[in-house]
Design an enzyme around this catalytic site. Structure first.
Site, mmCIF file in Angstrom:
data_model
loop_
_atom_site.group_PDB
_atom_site.id
_atom_site.type_symbol
_atom_site.label_atom_id
_atom_site.label_comp_id
_atom_site.label_asym_id
_atom_site.label_seq_id
_atom_site.Cartn_x
_atom_site.Cartn_y
_atom_site.Cartn_z
ATOM 1 C CG ASP A 42 -1.938 -1.034 1.311
ATOM 2 O OD1 ASP A 42 -2.421 -1.601 0.498
ATOM 3 O OD2 ASP A 42 -2.174 -1.603 2.412
ATOM 4 C CB ALA A 154 -13.340 4.864 8.484
ATOM 5 C CD GLU A 209 -9.453 -3.598 -0.229
ATOM 6 O OE1 GLU A 209 -10.117 -3.573 0.639
ATOM 7 O OE2 GLU A 209 -8.571 -4.475 -0.350
#
Length: 322
Positions: A42, A154, A209
């Site tokens: 990520d 979140a 996502e």
């Protein structure tokens, strides 16, 4: 930055002439060569005002890498020396995910998520730094959160400015990608702000996502990671994109299929040793848009590694990885 290879230039030229379809049969480019500390997940990368580059990523207390040339990357520890105490309210191991790095108002802004696998009891935190380097961050607590009673999750924050306002895309399973307006002064979501819905899949578990929103020309482009990450060579991540004239949508792909109905043009998918590309972000470097992501290396037991590709644009205004 090295010049593109001839094959890459020819691919770009051919793509520019293709009809605007979400299903063009293309060969995906390999990531640009990198050396040094390549293991990452990520990633978010920015070119620092002081020179060189810094990358932050999932793993540890927001893992840090630095580079002088965007090729050789060195381990630089973590963004924080110790985890802020509030992280433990959302993760028993205080393990942050999916950071997002940006610069505005004379400061670097670092957003990140804290959660546990399989729950939407999650929070997005925010920190600032004058230099952007690890060890210099001041944490400001939660910018936004979700609970098990909410229809969203979140995590995976990404900031974008639009028409003088600041917005944060976020989300994962639990109906996909959402967006909320942020107060530029505090860096936190405006209390009571409407939570817009940007993208989802038709069927559970709504596997989309890792959103990132980029302004290019007259459009906002929503990039997102579809399918499953975090399974090494069995990962099925792929990067898709849609666009809209409004930052809050509606977004659609080049065939007109809405991203709220599972639409999205493929930008990058598994090929060769490069499995499950995703967890993407985009930065600007020397006038070019640079797509940053992780992939799982099939030649190295599925180890997650840093992927970097320049983004090109077709004559009809759609991004392609070069």
């Amino acid at each position: 930055m090295k010049r593109p290879r001839l094959a890459t230039l020819l691919t770009a030229a051919v793509l520019a002439l293709l009809p605007t379809t979400a299903h063009a049969d293309v060969t995906y480019p390999d990531p640009q060569p990198v050396t040094g500390q390549q293991i990452i997940h990520d990633p978010t990368v920015i070119r620092l005002n002081s020179g060189g580059y810094v990358a932050y990523s999932t793993g540890g207390i927001i893992g840090a890498r630095t580079s002088k040339d965007r090729v050789q990357w060195d381990d630089a520890g973590n963004a924080f020396a110790t985890p802020p105490s509030w992280w433990y309210d959302y993760s028993s191991t205080a393990d942050p995910w999916a950071p997002d790095l940006s610069y505005r108002a004379g400061r670097y802004w670092l957003y990140y998520a804290v959660s546990s696998w399989g729950t939407n009891h999650s929070a997005i935190g925010v920190a600032t730094s004058r230099t952007g380097l690890p060890g210099t961050w001041t944490d400001h607590g939660k910018a936004f959160s979700s609970e098990t009673t909410d229809a969203w999750n979140a995590i995976d924050p990404a900031l974008v400015r639009a028409d003088g306002r600041l917005w944060m895309a976020f989300g994962s399973y639990w109906t996909g990608i959402r967006m909320v307006e942020v107060n530029p002064a505090t860096g936190k979501a405006i209390p009571g702000a409407t939570v817009a819905h940007l993208a989802t899949r038709p069927d559970a578990p709504y596997a989309v996502e890792g959103a990132y929103v980029l302004k290019h020309g007259g459009y906002y482009y929503l990039f997102a990671s579809y399918d499953a990450c975090c399974a090494g060579v069995n990962s099925t991540y792929r990067i898709r994109v849609g666009r809209s004239t409004s930052v809050t949508g509606p977004y659609a792909d080049s065939t007109g299929k809405p991203m709220l109905e599972g639409g999205g043009d493929l930008v990058l998918a598994s090929h060769g040793r490069f499995i499950g590309p995703g967890g993407e972000s985009i930065s600007q470097d020397k006038g070019k848009d640079v797509l940053t992501y992780h992939y799982y290396d099939a030649n190295d037991s599925g180890t997650p590694k840093l992927g970097l590709n320049t983004l090109g644009w077709t004559r009809t205004g759609w991004p392609i990885a070069l």
